[in-house]
Design a protein around this motif. Structure first.
Motif, PDB file in Angstrom:
ATOM      1  N   TRP A  41       0.815  -0.843   0.139  1.00  0.00           N
ATOM      2  CA  TRP A  41       0.113  -0.432  -0.028  1.00  0.00           C
ATOM      3  C   TRP A  41       0.984   1.220   0.100  1.00  0.00           C
ATOM      4  O   TRP A  41       1.082   2.122  -0.848  1.00  0.00           O
ATOM      5  CB  TRP A  41      -0.583  -0.005   1.371  1.00  0.00           C
ATOM      6  CG  TRP A  41      -1.342   1.029   1.195  1.00  0.00           C
ATOM      7  CD1 TRP A  41      -2.543   1.963   0.963  1.00  0.00           C
ATOM      8  CD2 TRP A  41      -1.058   2.546   2.647  1.00  0.00           C
ATOM      9  NE1 TRP A  41      -2.913   3.156   1.058  1.00  0.00           N
ATOM     10  CE2 TRP A  41      -2.226   3.408   2.259  1.00  0.00           C
ATOM     11  CE3 TRP A  41      -0.643   1.800   3.809  1.00  0.00           C
ATOM     12  CZ2 TRP A  41      -2.364   3.956   3.782  1.00  0.00           C
ATOM     13  CZ3 TRP A  41      -0.723   3.146   4.802  1.00  0.00           C
ATOM     14  CH2 TRP A  41      -1.802   4.249   4.535  1.00  0.00           C
ATOM     15  N   LEU A  42       1.359   0.879   0.701  1.00  0.00           N
ATOM     16  CA  LEU A  42       2.576   2.609   0.910  1.00  0.00           C
ATOM     17  C   LEU A  42       3.341   2.744  -0.485  1.00  0.00           C
ATOM     18  O   LEU A  42       3.448   3.879  -1.037  1.00  0.00           O
ATOM     19  CB  LEU A  42       3.453   2.084   2.296  1.00  0.00           C
ATOM     20  CG  LEU A  42       3.535   2.660   3.405  1.00  0.00           C
ATOM     21  CD1 LEU A  42       4.255   1.759   4.643  1.00  0.00           C
ATOM     22  CD2 LEU A  42       2.820   3.420   3.541  1.00  0.00           C
ATOM     23  N   LYS A  43       4.346   1.663  -0.839  1.00  0.00           N
ATOM     24  CA  LYS A  43       4.613   1.451  -2.219  1.00  0.00           C
ATOM     25  C   LYS A  43       3.699   2.242  -3.216  1.00  0.00           C
ATOM     26  O   LYS A  43       4.058   3.061  -4.154  1.00  0.00           O
ATOM     27  CB  LYS A  43       5.369   0.206  -2.688  1.00  0.00           C
ATOM     28  CG  LYS A  43       6.499   0.516  -1.650  1.00  0.00           C
ATOM     29  CD  LYS A  43       7.348   0.661  -1.186  1.00  0.00           C
ATOM     30  CE  LYS A  43       8.597   0.681  -0.955  1.00  0.00           C
ATOM     31  NZ  LYS A  43       9.524   1.772  -1.056  1.00  0.00           N
ATOM     32  N   SER A  44       2.200   1.765  -3.587  1.00  0.00           N
ATOM     33  CA  SER A  44       1.791   2.457  -4.076  1.00  0.00           C
ATOM     34  C   SER A  44       1.615   3.663  -4.308  1.00  0.00           C
ATOM     35  O   SER A  44       0.957   4.519  -5.042  1.00  0.00           O
ATOM     36  CB  SER A  44       0.493   1.872  -3.789  1.00  0.00           C
ATOM     37  OG  SER A  44      -1.083   2.126  -2.763  1.00  0.00           O
ATOM     38  N   LEU A  45       1.441   4.362  -3.680  1.00  0.00           N
ATOM     39  CA  LEU A  45       1.240   5.743  -2.592  1.00  0.00           C
ATOM     40  C   LEU A  45       2.446   6.931  -2.812  1.00  0.00           C
ATOM     41  O   LEU A  45       2.455   7.625  -3.844  1.00  0.00           O
ATOM     42  CB  LEU A  45       1.269   6.487  -1.222  1.00  0.00           C
ATOM     43  CG  LEU A  45      -0.570   5.453  -0.050  1.00  0.00           C
ATOM     44  CD1 LEU A  45       0.112   5.559   0.984  1.00  0.00           C
ATOM     45  CD2 LEU A  45      -1.158   6.184  -0.998  1.00  0.00           C
ATOM     46  N   ASN A  46       4.166   5.794  -3.176  1.00  0.00           N
ATOM     47  CA  ASN A  46       5.108   6.407  -3.327  1.00  0.00           C
ATOM     48  C   ASN A  46       5.796   5.509  -2.914  1.00  0.00           C
ATOM     49  O   ASN A  46       5.881   5.093  -2.102  1.00  0.00           O
ATOM     50  CB  ASN A  46       5.188   7.659  -2.277  1.00  0.00           C
ATOM     51  CG  ASN A  46       6.747   8.544  -2.747  1.00  0.00           C
ATOM     52  OD1 ASN A  46       8.016   8.178  -2.540  1.00  0.00           O
ATOM     53  ND2 ASN A  46       6.417   9.982  -2.997  1.00  0.00           N
ATOM     54  N   LYS A  47       6.965   5.167  -4.617  1.00  0.00           N
ATOM     55  CA  LYS A  47       7.910   4.235  -4.242  1.00  0.00           C
ATOM     56  C   LYS A  47       8.775   4.271  -3.168  1.00  0.00           C
ATOM     57  O   LYS A  47       9.520   3.700  -2.746  1.00  0.00           O
ATOM     58  CB  LYS A  47       8.484   3.984  -5.531  1.00  0.00           C
ATOM     59  CG  LYS A  47       9.148   5.015  -5.835  1.00  0.00           C
ATOM     60  CD  LYS A  47       9.680   4.892  -7.194  1.00  0.00           C
ATOM     61  CE  LYS A  47      11.096   6.259  -7.347  1.00  0.00           C
ATOM     62  NZ  LYS A  47      11.358   6.746  -6.733  1.00  0.00           N
ATOM     63  N   ASP A  48       8.883   5.490  -2.656  1.00  0.00           N
ATOM     64  CA  ASP A  48      10.311   5.604  -1.761  1.00  0.00           C
ATOM     65  C   ASP A  48       9.532   5.373   0.371  1.00  0.00           C
ATOM     66  O   ASP A  48      10.125   5.647   1.139  1.00  0.00           O
ATOM     67  CB  ASP A  48      10.613   7.065  -1.321  1.00  0.00           C
ATOM     68  CG  ASP A  48      11.954   7.074  -3.083  1.00  0.00           C
ATOM     69  OD1 ASP A  48      12.285   6.198  -3.341  1.00  0.00           O
ATOM     70  OD2 ASP A  48      10.858   8.120  -3.331  1.00  0.00           O
ATOM     71  N   PHE A  49       7.842   5.629   0.107  1.00  0.00           N
ATOM     72  CA  PHE A  49       7.302   5.412   1.631  1.00  0.00           C
ATOM     73  C   PHE A  49       8.054   3.361   1.912  1.00  0.00           C
ATOM     74  O   PHE A  49       8.040   2.977   1.038  1.00  0.00           O
ATOM     75  CB  PHE A  49       6.112   4.869   1.231  1.00  0.00           C
ATOM     76  CG  PHE A  49       5.519   6.929   1.512  1.00  0.00           C
ATOM     77  CD1 PHE A  49       6.633   7.941   0.991  1.00  0.00           C
ATOM     78  CD2 PHE A  49       4.242   6.826   1.248  1.00  0.00           C
ATOM     79  CE1 PHE A  49       6.165   8.774   1.334  1.00  0.00           C
ATOM     80  CE2 PHE A  49       3.645   8.131   1.241  1.00  0.00           C
ATOM     81  CZ  PHE A  49       4.333   9.136   0.664  1.00  0.00           C
ATOM     82  N   ASN A  62      10.434  12.732   6.355  1.00  0.00           N
ATOM     83  CA  ASN A  62      11.600  13.002   7.642  1.00  0.00           C
ATOM     84  C   ASN A  62      11.208  12.083   8.420  1.00  0.00           C
ATOM     85  O   ASN A  62      11.332  12.962   9.418  1.00  0.00           O
ATOM     86  CB  ASN A  62      10.352  14.494   7.480  1.00  0.00           C
ATOM     87  CG  ASN A  62      10.157  15.595   6.959  1.00  0.00           C
ATOM     88  OD1 ASN A  62      11.456  15.870   5.751  1.00  0.00           O
ATOM     89  ND2 ASN A  62       8.864  15.985   6.536  1.00  0.00           N
ATOM     90  N   ASN A  63      12.094  11.148   8.397  1.00  0.00           N
ATOM     91  CA  ASN A  63      12.288   9.846   8.619  1.00  0.00           C
ATOM     92  C   ASN A  63      10.834   9.499  10.436  1.00  0.00           C
ATOM     93  O   ASN A  63      11.159   9.350  11.235  1.00  0.00           O
ATOM     94  CB  ASN A  63      13.341  10.739   9.604  1.00  0.00           C
ATOM     95  CG  ASN A  63      14.923  10.591   8.971  1.00  0.00           C
ATOM     96  OD1 ASN A  63      15.007   9.496   8.582  1.00  0.00           O
ATOM     97  ND2 ASN A  63      15.300  11.257   9.260  1.00  0.00           N
ATOM     98  N   ILE A  64       9.912   9.809   9.495  1.00  0.00           N
ATOM     99  CA  ILE A  64       8.506   9.944  10.293  1.00  0.00           C
ATOM    100  C   ILE A  64       8.271   8.822   9.958  1.00  0.00           C
ATOM    101  O   ILE A  64       7.339   8.591   8.145  1.00  0.00           O
ATOM    102  CB  ILE A  64       7.798  11.182  10.592  1.00  0.00           C
ATOM    103  CG1 ILE A  64       8.192  11.989  11.575  1.00  0.00           C
ATOM    104  CG2 ILE A  64       6.509  10.109  11.154  1.00  0.00           C
ATOM    105  CD1 ILE A  64       7.336  13.597  11.338  1.00  0.00           C
TER     106      ILE A  64
END
Length: 136
Positions: A37-45, A52-54
């Protein structure tokens, strides 16, 4: 609101001594779904860096098992986001075994947003708010 859906194959390393999907492997599969899911939002997530390290820590996980799965079964997972507060939110999962058409389990994880550079709980990052919460 549903935010993501994907299919996952049950692998041999997911099986327990009873030769069916182990309860502990379900948590690993759910983590894989969150990362997809995170990668579908942004490949770097990632779970430890949405920006910002969050990222987040899993504070709670609840799983209610309803049926079993075996090697090579295909699991369909629908993921929903609920109960967002200023620094936490819940993800709910409904896992259906496509091979049997039965619900395998329902699960919930509580994500606490965490600033890994400061080692403390923090607000949900703006990039997650804008790409997820504004669309649900």
């Amino acid at each position: 609101a549903k935010i993501f859906a994907t299919d996952v194959s049950v692998l041999v390393n997911h099986l327990n001594y009873g030769n069916h999907l182990g309860y502990d492997s379900v948590l690993s599969i759910l983590q894989d779904v969150r990362i997809r899911w995170l990668k579908s939002l942004n490949k770097d997530f990632t779970e430890i860096n949405i920006g910002n390290n969050i990222g987040w820590l899993i504070r709670e996980a609840h799983v209610t098992y309803e049926s079993e799965a075996h090697y090579d079964d295909i699991l369909h997972i629908d993921m929903y986001i609920t109960n967002n507060k200023k620094s936490s939110f819940e993800l709910e999962y409904i896992v259906v075994n496509r091979s049997t058409t039965k619900t395998l389990c329902q699960a919930t994880t509580l994500q606490i947003c965490y600033d890994f550079s400061k080692s403390k709980v923090t607000r949900i990052p703006e990039c997650l708010l804008t790409c997820v919460f504004e669309n649900v």
